[in-house]
Design a protein around this motif. Structure first.
Motif, PDB file in Angstrom:
ATOM      1  N   GLU A   1       0.859  -1.184   0.000  1.00 57.46           N
ATOM      2  CA  GLU A   1       0.000   0.000   0.000  1.00 57.46           C
ATOM      3  C   GLU A   1       0.890   1.227   0.000  1.00 57.46           C
ATOM      4  N   HIS A   2       0.616   2.131  -0.920  1.00 66.04           N
ATOM      5  CA  HIS A   2       1.485   3.300  -1.139  1.00 66.04           C
ATOM      6  C   HIS A   2       1.666   4.097   0.147  1.00 66.04           C
ATOM      7  N   GLY A   3       2.948   4.332   0.462  1.00 65.74           N
ATOM      8  CA  GLY A   3       3.290   5.154   1.607  1.00 65.74           C
ATOM      9  C   GLY A   3       3.238   4.443   2.939  1.00 65.74           C
ATOM     10  N   LYS A   4       2.988   3.145   2.928  1.00 66.56           N
ATOM     11  CA  LYS A   4       2.904   2.406   4.185  1.00 66.56           C
ATOM     12  C   LYS A   4       3.875   1.227   4.162  1.00 66.56           C
ATOM     13  N   PRO A   5       4.259   0.723   5.354  1.00 66.15           N
ATOM     14  CA  PRO A   5       5.170  -0.437   5.399  1.00 66.15           C
ATOM     15  C   PRO A   5       4.542  -1.662   4.737  1.00 66.15           C
ATOM     16  N   LEU A   6       5.413  -2.559   4.279  1.00 64.47           N
ATOM     17  CA  LEU A   6       4.960  -3.790   3.641  1.00 64.47           C
ATOM     18  C   LEU A   6       4.176  -4.624   4.656  1.00 64.47           C
ATOM     19  N   LYS A   7       2.985  -5.080   4.286  1.00 65.40           N
ATOM     20  CA  LYS A   7       2.126  -5.840   5.181  1.00 65.40           C
ATOM     21  C   LYS A   7       2.486  -7.333   5.162  1.00 65.40           C
ATOM     22  N   THR A   8       2.125  -8.003   6.226  1.00 67.82           N
ATOM     23  CA  THR A   8       2.397  -9.438   6.343  1.00 67.82           C
ATOM     24  C   THR A   8       1.399 -10.241   5.506  1.00 67.82           C
ATOM     25  N   VAL A   9       1.906 -11.283   4.864  1.00 69.99           N
ATOM     26  CA  VAL A   9       1.050 -12.195   4.105  1.00 69.99           C
ATOM     27  C   VAL A   9       0.741 -13.396   4.989  1.00 69.99           C
ATOM     28  N   ASP A  10      -0.531 -13.635   5.247  1.00 70.24           N
ATOM     29  CA  ASP A  10      -0.929 -14.761   6.093  1.00 70.24           C
ATOM     30  C   ASP A  10      -0.777 -16.086   5.339  1.00 70.24           C
ATOM     31  N   LYS A  11      -0.388 -17.113   6.084  1.00 66.05           N
ATOM     32  CA  LYS A  11      -0.287 -18.451   5.522  1.00 66.05           C
ATOM     33  C   LYS A  11      -1.520 -19.267   5.893  1.00 66.05           C
ATOM     34  N   PRO A  12      -1.878 -20.259   5.089  1.00 61.85           N
ATOM     35  CA  PRO A  12      -3.049 -21.084   5.413  1.00 61.85           C
ATOM     36  C   PRO A  12      -2.888 -21.758   6.775  1.00 61.85           C
ATOM     37  N   LYS A  13      -3.960 -21.783   7.549  1.00 59.54           N
ATOM     38  CA  LYS A  13      -3.893 -22.389   8.875  1.00 59.54           C
ATOM     39  C   LYS A  13      -5.138 -23.199   9.229  1.00 59.54           C
ATOM     40  N   VAL A  14      -6.150 -23.193   8.377  1.00 57.89           N
ATOM     41  CA  VAL A  14      -7.365 -23.949   8.663  1.00 57.89           C
ATOM     42  C   VAL A  14      -7.324 -25.260   7.874  1.00 57.89           C
ATOM     43  N   PHE A  15      -6.845 -26.286   8.520  1.00 56.98           N
ATOM     44  CA  PHE A  15      -6.795 -27.620   7.922  1.00 56.98           C
ATOM     45  C   PHE A  15      -6.608 -28.627   9.048  1.00 56.98           C
ATOM     46  N   LYS A  16      -6.824 -29.874   8.754  1.00 56.71           N
ATOM     47  CA  LYS A  16      -6.554 -30.963   9.689  1.00 56.71           C
ATOM     48  C   LYS A  16      -5.344 -31.739   9.205  1.00 56.71           C
ATOM     49  N   LYS A  17      -4.720 -32.487  10.128  1.00 56.32           N
ATOM     50  CA  LYS A  17      -3.634 -33.385   9.765  1.00 56.32           C
ATOM     51  C   LYS A  17      -4.064 -34.808  10.080  1.00 56.32           C
ATOM     52  N   ILE A  18      -3.945 -35.683   9.083  1.00 55.63           N
ATOM     53  CA  ILE A  18      -4.376 -37.075   9.224  1.00 55.63           C
ATOM     54  C   ILE A  18      -3.273 -37.987   8.711  1.00 55.63           C
ATOM     55  N   PHE A  19      -3.042 -39.066   9.434  1.00 60.87           N
ATOM     56  CA  PHE A  19      -2.031 -40.043   9.006  1.00 60.87           C
ATOM     57  C   PHE A  19      -2.574 -40.874   7.851  1.00 60.87           C
ATOM     58  N   TYR A  20      -1.742 -41.054   6.824  1.00 60.27           N
ATOM     59  CA  TYR A  20      -2.084 -41.903   5.680  1.00 60.27           C
ATOM     60  C   TYR A  20      -1.168 -43.126   5.683  1.00 60.27           C
ATOM     61  N   ALA A  21      -1.780 -44.298   5.638  1.00 59.75           N
ATOM     62  CA  ALA A  21      -1.035 -45.556   5.685  1.00 59.75           C
ATOM     63  C   ALA A  21      -1.175 -46.303   4.362  1.00 59.75           C
ATOM     64  N   SER A  22      -0.145 -47.075   4.020  1.00 56.02           N
ATOM     65  CA  SER A  22      -0.157 -47.920   2.832  1.00 56.02           C
ATOM     66  C   SER A  22       0.891 -48.998   3.021  1.00 56.02           C
ATOM     67  N   ILE A  23       1.059 -49.835   2.005  1.00 59.64           N
ATOM     68  CA  ILE A  23       2.135 -50.829   2.074  1.00 59.64           C
ATOM     69  C   ILE A  23       3.491 -50.137   2.071  1.00 59.64           C
ATOM     70  N   GLU A  24       3.554 -48.895   1.559  1.00 54.83           N
ATOM     71  CA  GLU A  24       4.788 -48.115   1.582  1.00 54.83           C
ATOM     72  C   GLU A  24       5.012 -47.457   2.948  1.00 54.83           C
ATOM     73  N   ARG A  25       3.930 -47.277   3.711  1.00 54.79           N
ATOM     74  CA  ARG A  25       4.022 -46.656   5.023  1.00 54.79           C
ATOM     75  C   ARG A  25       3.063 -47.385   5.974  1.00 54.79           C
ATOM     76  N   PRO A  26       3.390 -48.633   6.318  1.00 48.72           N
ATOM     77  CA  PRO A  26       2.494 -49.391   7.196  1.00 48.72           C
ATOM     78  C   PRO A  26       2.419 -48.770   8.585  1.00 48.72           C
ATOM     79  N   ILE A  27       1.313 -49.032   9.264  1.00 52.08           N
ATOM     80  CA  ILE A  27       1.134 -48.488  10.608  1.00 52.08           C
ATOM     81  C   ILE A  27       2.003 -49.268  11.582  1.00 52.08           C
ATOM     82  N   SER A  28       2.727 -48.555  12.389  1.00 56.53           N
ATOM     83  CA  SER A  28       3.546 -49.182  13.421  1.00 56.53           C
ATOM     84  C   SER A  28       3.002 -48.812  14.790  1.00 56.53           C
ATOM     85  N   ARG A  29       3.532 -49.442  15.810  1.00 56.22           N
ATOM     86  CA  ARG A  29       3.151 -49.076  17.163  1.00 56.22           C
ATOM     87  C   ARG A  29       3.578 -47.626  17.425  1.00 56.22           C
ATOM     88  N   PRO A  30       2.739 -46.838  18.075  1.00 57.95           N
ATOM     89  CA  PRO A  30       3.120 -45.449  18.359  1.00 57.95           C
ATOM     90  C   PRO A  30       4.288 -45.383  19.330  1.00 57.95           C
TER      91      PRO A  30
END
Length: 503
Positions: free
Chosen positions: A209-238
């Motif tokens: 914005e003209h005449g003002k300091p550079l503003k911060t760009v927000d990063k995405p933050k609304v999502f979930k994290k879920i474990f994906y398993a396959s024969i390439e990444r089998p589930i192990s004991r936690p």
């Protein structure tokens, strides 16, 4: 039709998406990354506020999809130096370069990836709008990962015929590796991934914005994290890993022959911690059985009955391995929980982090170490990485005495495998000497009746011990931690990937 199938095809046989700026690789591409790519494609056409954009509101409410990928392997990481976007104030180009890590994933089969959502019980799905949105996709991954996509509905029969490696979402599993982001929608707060991405885009467009300091760009933050398993990444004991640190921050070292002392101190600390702050909703005897590992006096002994599998925490000190000249002293300890008990393990780990072990009369430690949790540890990775061939670092204490008869040894080994819950078919060979040259022998005493191997608890003194090499059939890769035998809850019978030793 029972499923929505969205297919993405790359123009090249490489994919460059990373979980973070400096890695690791994100494979397979997460449902969140696909959602981002679809939103970006529709936004370029200016239709995000119309029917195509509204279809994303429906898509983000679906359960995480099954992902079907081609065979792939990690390529050679390359560091490139490119101009820094905010470095124009320096005239000399060489002084404003920044490093950018490239870690390609090489696609060995047809370069396409499939995302499958079950829509069997969902009325009036906007399939036409999802298809049109998919056809707006330009790339998946980095900007150089050019791609095109299409969507359609398929039947259960067609789903079964699809070729590739299947990755399944496991919402109740939490791991340090293998967690993929997925779009989400909260019906209470109305927070959702689509509006969050639109907000981030607005902050990027309005950062100057003209005449003002550079503003911060927000990063995405609304999502979930879920474990994906396959024969390439089998589930192990936690599991969780702690480093043992002195007061000055340096590694604490303890002789590998006496690793049961470390296991005992961590176990004692866990018991006292859970007594002071137990989790909600646990049975009355949970600490006694699950944390302390005590079996009911009237119950069957685990070493005598393979049908009885006692659910409990395992406290496993880790000898240092990985190089020929590595000092094998104990610098780390791993706590392992039964499958599905991630919540209990995380509850305990949060309360043990930063705690100091309590020495005993046996350990005679003047300054006991502090537990420092680590999430990406190179030594621990040798004990947890997927591998087809595994070798014991500490000897397996068999559930009985073999009377020096090979036939009986085989039966006891198979019994120990069953007790440890290892169901994959495997071949095995045993000896008194470990595959890892600095591990100690399986023999308890030498010819002079002096201790030469690993110290054992009293209840394991009379049992046979062997070192094992396991080879899983059909080139199946098992994921650690693998601990086998009557001493598996205190660090005896812990395995590492056989390629962990530097050649």
């Amino acid at each position: 039709m029972t499923h929505l199938l969205l297919t993405v095809r790359w123009l090249d046989d490489r994919y460059h998406g990373l979980l973070d700026r400096n890695g690791p690789q994100e494979w397979p591409p997460s449902p969140f990354r696909l959602f981002q790519a679809l939103v970006a494609g529709v936004a370029q056409r200016g239709e995000l506020d119309f029917s195509l954009g509204l279809a994303f509101g429906w898509l983000q409410k679906l359960k995480p999809p099954v992902i079907i990928t081609p065979q792939a392997k990690g390529g050679q990481p390359i560091t490139r130096f490119v101009p820094n976007n905010d470095g124009d104030e320096k005239f000399d180009r060489e002084k404003r370069l920044t490093a950018k890590l490239t870690m390609p994933m090489l696609l060995l089969d047809r370069p396409e990836i499939l995302y499958l959502w079950e829509i069997r019980d969902i009325p009036n799905p906007p399939i036409i709008h999802i298809r049109n949105a998919a056809r707006c996709l330009v790339c998946l991954g980095w900007g150089i990962d050019m791609a095109f996509a299409d969507a359609r509905t398929v039947s259960q029969t067609e789903v079964k015929s699809l070729q590739g490696i299947r990755w399944y979402p496991k919402p109740d599993v939490w791991r340090d590796e293998g967690m993929l982001r997925t779009p989400t929608y909260d019906p209470v707060t109305k927070q959702n991934t689509l509006y969050d991405l639109m907000h981030c885009y607005e902050t990027a467009m309005n950062r100057i914005e003209h005449g003002k300091p550079l503003k911060t760009v927000d990063k995405p933050k609304v999502f979930k994290k879920i474990f994906y398993a396959s024969i390439e990444r089998p589930i192990s004991r936690p599991y969780v890993v702690f480093e043992l640190r002195d007061d000055d921050g340096m590694f604490f070292r303890y002789p590998q022959s006496k690793l049961i002392h470390i296991a005992g101190m961590v176990r004692h600390l866990a018991i006292e911690t859970m007594k002071n702050s137990p989790p909600e909703g646990i049975p009355e005897d949970w600490i006694e059985k699950y944390v302390a590992g005590h079996i009911s006096k009237n119950g069957p002994k685990e070493s005598l009955d393979e049908s009885y599998i006692h659910r409990q925490f395992s406290y496993i000190p880790l000898p240092s391995i990985g190089y020929v000249h590595t000092d094998p002293s104990i610098r780390r300890v791993m706590i392992v929980a039964p499958l599905g008990d991630d919540r209990y393990l995380e509850y305990l780990a949060r309360r043990l982090e930063g705690a100091q072990l309590i020495p005993t009369s046996e350990t005679k430690i003047k300054t006991p170490p502090t537990l420092v949790r680590v999430r990406h540890d190179k030594v621990a990775h040798y004990y947890t990485q997927p591998a087809n061939i595994w070798a014991s670092v500490t000897p397996v204490i068999l559930p009985g005495h073999d009377d020096h008869k090979p036939e009986k040894t085989c039966k006891l080994i198979e019994k120990a495998l069953a007790q440890a819950g290892i169901e994959q078919a495997c071949e095995y060979e045993w000896s008194a000497v470990s595959f890892f040259p600095k591990s100690l022998t399986a023999h308890k005493n030498n010819r002079e009746k002096k201790i030469q191997g690993y110290w054992r608890p009293d209840y394991l003194q009379s049992l046979t011990a062997v070192h094992l090499i396991l080879r899983f059939k059909d080139n199946v890769k098992a994921t650690g931690p693998l601990a086998i035998g009557a001493g598996r809850h205190c660090g005896l019978g812990i395995f590492a990937a056989a390629d962990a030793l530097e050649r």
